[in-house]
Motif scaffolding. Sequence first.
Motif, PDB file in Angstrom:
ATOM      1  N   LEU A 242       0.858  -1.287   0.168  1.00 51.92           N
ATOM      2  CA  LEU A 242      -0.015  -0.203  -0.124  1.00 51.92           C
ATOM      3  C   LEU A 242       0.876   1.427  -0.009  1.00 51.92           C
ATOM      4  CD1 LEU A 242      -2.681  -1.200   2.584  1.00 51.92           C
ATOM      5  CD2 LEU A 242      -2.956  -0.915   0.240  1.00 51.92           C
ATOM      6  N   ALA A 243       1.954   1.438   0.881  1.00 48.94           N
ATOM      7  CA  ALA A 243       2.792   2.409   0.740  1.00 48.94           C
ATOM      8  C   ALA A 243       3.385   2.555  -0.485  1.00 48.94           C
ATOM      9  CB  ALA A 243       3.987   2.333   1.965  1.00 48.94           C
ATOM     10  N   VAL A 244       3.846   1.504  -1.086  1.00 54.40           N
ATOM     11  CA  VAL A 244       4.585   1.682  -2.497  1.00 54.40           C
ATOM     12  C   VAL A 244       3.535   2.404  -3.503  1.00 54.40           C
ATOM     13  CG1 VAL A 244       5.335   0.361  -4.440  1.00 54.40           C
ATOM     14  CG2 VAL A 244       6.200  -0.111  -2.335  1.00 54.40           C
ATOM     15  N   GLY A 245       2.128   1.780  -3.575  1.00 49.11           N
ATOM     16  CA  GLY A 245       1.268   2.343  -4.349  1.00 49.11           C
ATOM     17  C   GLY A 245       0.904   3.936  -4.333  1.00 49.11           C
ATOM     18  N   ILE A 246       0.841   4.096  -2.868  1.00 47.85           N
ATOM     19  CA  ILE A 246       0.436   5.427  -2.357  1.00 47.85           C
ATOM     20  C   ILE A 246       1.431   6.738  -2.684  1.00 47.85           C
ATOM     21  CG2 ILE A 246       0.142   6.940  -0.758  1.00 47.85           C
ATOM     22  CD1 ILE A 246      -1.531   4.847   0.728  1.00 47.85           C
ATOM     23  N   VAL A 247       2.890   6.192  -2.755  1.00 51.65           N
ATOM     24  CA  VAL A 247       3.967   6.846  -2.895  1.00 51.65           C
ATOM     25  C   VAL A 247       3.962   7.224  -4.403  1.00 51.65           C
ATOM     26  CG1 VAL A 247       6.400   7.165  -3.053  1.00 51.65           C
ATOM     27  CG2 VAL A 247       5.323   6.339  -0.920  1.00 51.65           C
ATOM     28  N   GLU A 248       3.831   6.054  -5.315  1.00 61.55           N
ATOM     29  CA  GLU A 248       3.936   6.217  -6.682  1.00 61.55           C
ATOM     30  C   GLU A 248       2.946   7.113  -7.257  1.00 61.55           C
ATOM     31  OE1 GLU A 248       4.386   2.866 -10.280  1.00 61.55           O
ATOM     32  OE2 GLU A 248       2.767   2.522  -8.776  1.00 61.55           O
ATOM     33  N   SER A 249       1.661   6.928  -6.728  1.00 61.77           N
ATOM     34  CA  SER A 249       0.439   7.784  -7.080  1.00 61.77           C
ATOM     35  C   SER A 249       0.694   9.315  -6.848  1.00 61.77           C
ATOM     36  CB  SER A 249      -0.791   7.296  -6.558  1.00 61.77           C
ATOM     37  OG  SER A 249      -1.832   7.968  -7.041  1.00 61.77           O
ATOM     38  N   LEU A 250       1.169   9.351  -5.379  1.00 59.51           N
ATOM     39  CA  LEU A 250       1.099  10.945  -5.081  1.00 59.51           C
ATOM     40  C   LEU A 250       2.245  11.716  -6.054  1.00 59.51           C
ATOM     41  CD1 LEU A 250       0.866  10.650  -1.364  1.00 59.51           C
ATOM     42  CD2 LEU A 250      -0.990  11.544  -3.117  1.00 59.51           C
ATOM     43  N   PHE A 251       3.576  10.948  -6.147  1.00 58.10           N
ATOM     44  CA  PHE A 251       4.415  11.488  -6.960  1.00 58.10           C
ATOM     45  C   PHE A 251       3.915  11.748  -8.322  1.00 58.10           C
ATOM     46  CE2 PHE A 251       7.447  10.657  -3.659  1.00 58.10           C
ATOM     47  CZ  PHE A 251       8.661  11.573  -3.891  1.00 58.10           C
ATOM     48  N   GLY A 252       3.444  10.888  -8.943  1.00 58.00           N
ATOM     49  CA  GLY A 252       2.691  10.988 -10.343  1.00 58.00           C
ATOM     50  C   GLY A 252       1.811  12.188 -10.363  1.00 58.00           C
ATOM     51  N   THR A 253       1.033  12.487  -9.268  1.00 53.82           N
ATOM     52  CA  THR A 253       0.092  13.569  -9.131  1.00 53.82           C
ATOM     53  C   THR A 253       0.711  15.026  -9.022  1.00 53.82           C
ATOM     54  OG1 THR A 253      -1.780  12.336  -8.553  1.00 53.82           O
ATOM     55  CG2 THR A 253      -2.015  14.573  -8.199  1.00 53.82           C
ATOM     56  N   TYR A 254       1.610  14.914  -8.054  1.00 56.41           N
ATOM     57  CA  TYR A 254       2.030  16.145  -7.609  1.00 56.41           C
ATOM     58  C   TYR A 254       3.669  16.618  -7.867  1.00 56.41           C
ATOM     59  CZ  TYR A 254      -2.174  16.412  -4.794  1.00 56.41           C
ATOM     60  OH  TYR A 254      -3.489  16.276  -4.577  1.00 56.41           O
ATOM     61  N   GLN A 255       4.526  15.586  -8.346  1.00 56.14           N
ATOM     62  CA  GLN A 255       5.730  15.700  -8.466  1.00 56.14           C
ATOM     63  C   GLN A 255       6.180  17.022  -9.581  1.00 56.14           C
ATOM     64  OE1 GLN A 255       8.018  13.624 -11.290  1.00 56.14           O
ATOM     65  NE2 GLN A 255       9.284  15.373 -10.903  1.00 56.14           N
ATOM     66  N   GLY A 256       5.270  16.948 -10.669  1.00 54.11           N
ATOM     67  CA  GLY A 256       5.382  17.873 -11.676  1.00 54.11           C
ATOM     68  C   GLY A 256       5.330  19.343 -11.107  1.00 54.11           C
ATOM     69  N   ASP A 257       4.566  19.514 -10.207  1.00 52.43           N
ATOM     70  CA  ASP A 257       4.161  20.897  -9.411  1.00 52.43           C
ATOM     71  C   ASP A 257       5.312  21.221  -8.555  1.00 52.43           C
ATOM     72  OD1 ASP A 257       2.059  21.141 -11.189  1.00 52.43           O
ATOM     73  OD2 ASP A 257       0.802  20.158  -9.593  1.00 52.43           O
ATOM     74  N   PHE A 258       5.750  20.312  -7.494  1.00 55.70           N
ATOM     75  CA  PHE A 258       6.698  20.777  -6.499  1.00 55.70           C
ATOM     76  C   PHE A 258       8.014  20.224  -6.779  1.00 55.70           C
ATOM     77  CE2 PHE A 258       2.484  20.152  -4.667  1.00 55.70           C
ATOM     78  CZ  PHE A 258       2.130  21.367  -4.034  1.00 55.70           C
ATOM     79  N   ALA A 259       8.293  19.306  -7.614  1.00 52.24           N
ATOM     80  CA  ALA A 259      10.048  18.948  -7.934  1.00 52.24           C
ATOM     81  C   ALA A 259      10.042  18.423  -9.241  1.00 52.24           C
ATOM     82  CB  ALA A 259      10.056  18.009  -6.834  1.00 52.24           C
ATOM     83  N   PRO A 260       9.728  19.535 -10.196  1.00 54.43           N
ATOM     84  CA  PRO A 260       9.857  19.174 -11.721  1.00 54.43           C
ATOM     85  C   PRO A 260      11.311  18.659 -12.152  1.00 54.43           C
ATOM     86  CG  PRO A 260       9.634  21.302 -11.361  1.00 54.43           C
ATOM     87  CD  PRO A 260       9.367  20.880 -10.070  1.00 54.43           C
ATOM     88  N   TRP A 261      12.366  19.229 -11.161  1.00 51.39           N
ATOM     89  CA  TRP A 261      13.926  18.771 -11.530  1.00 51.39           C
ATOM     90  C   TRP A 261      13.958  17.431 -11.365  1.00 51.39           C
ATOM     91  CZ3 TRP A 261      15.586  16.891  -7.187  1.00 51.39           C
ATOM     92  CH2 TRP A 261      14.971  17.218  -5.914  1.00 51.39           C
ATOM     93  N   LEU A 262      13.141  16.451 -10.726  1.00 47.73           N
ATOM     94  CA  LEU A 262      13.130  15.184 -10.697  1.00 47.73           C
ATOM     95  C   LEU A 262      13.228  14.332 -11.933  1.00 47.73           C
ATOM     96  CD1 LEU A 262      11.952  14.550  -7.268  1.00 47.73           C
ATOM     97  CD2 LEU A 262      14.155  14.131  -7.760  1.00 47.73           C
ATOM     98  N   GLY A 263      12.573  15.187 -13.023  1.00 43.29           N
ATOM     99  CA  GLY A 263      12.062  14.618 -14.297  1.00 43.29           C
ATOM    100  C   GLY A 263      10.746  14.091 -14.366  1.00 43.29           C
TER     101      GLY A 263
END
Length: 295
Positions: A242-263
């Motif tokens: 469950l932790a892996v699924g949540i982390v993957e989903s949250l990064f997919g949703t918000y990473q582009g806004d808060f940490a676009p430098w990660l790719g």
Amino acid sequence: MDEFLQSLIRGLGTGSIYSLLALGFVIIYKSTQVISFAQPAFMLAGAVLVSYLAPEVSFFGAVLVAAVVIAVLALGVERTVLRPMVGKPVFVVAIITIGVDVVVRVVTNAFIGLDVRQVGDPWGLTTVSFLGAEVQQRYLVMIGTTAVVTVALFAFFRYSRIGLAMRAVAYDQEVALAQGISVGSVFALSWALAGGLAALAGVFVATGAGVDQQLWIVALKALPAIILGGLESLGGAVVGGLAVGIVESLFGTYQGDFAPWLGPNFALVAPYALMLLVLLVRPYGLFGKREVERL
């Protein structure tokens, strides 16, 4: 808030798939001390079998039959391929499971062909309103089914004689043998349970998207889950998935806004980054047991 809830439910849904796979990994490991790399192939075979059976019988009947057939297939693999390897180094047995995975996937791919096969699930990509947010119905089904399966497994291991025997073998094989427990039967049952769980996970992966020859790759996400939760913990497998699924989903949703430098595709490797961070603090996983060896 709606976007966060949608992302959370999506993460819990995909995390449920990883949990089912991780449970299979852990059940085999607890009994045999071997990590089975054949789980991806069993997952793929289960999904393909449902795609052929669903048009002939109901979808739910097809899932049940597929889970039983793949469980029998996994049991047969343990009896014919792995049983003669008892007493061999664990590394050798693990490599053999990779060979089993390749063989089963090659045979299964012949039944897939170049097209995407549909499993005939009744919900597809249909959305429903949940706590004010529109979420795909299939994710709710995944979460609910995994919860029921997990509770059933924990009850099986806690209250049934066979489950208690499996726990005894996981604790100490020699003592279990001295008490008259058939360790070989426990090994076979462990593989059968893992095969059935992998088949169910494969069906969930295929819902809404279908089955293709690359579906097995999803099973690799279960590896961070079992390392994260601890190789010997069933509860850890569920939490880790469950932790892996949540982390993957949250990064997919918000990473582009808060940490676009990660790719743009960092969400794909976020579970492995989480695993590394946890291992730095707890090398044996969140719920794993620290082993102390006397020299």
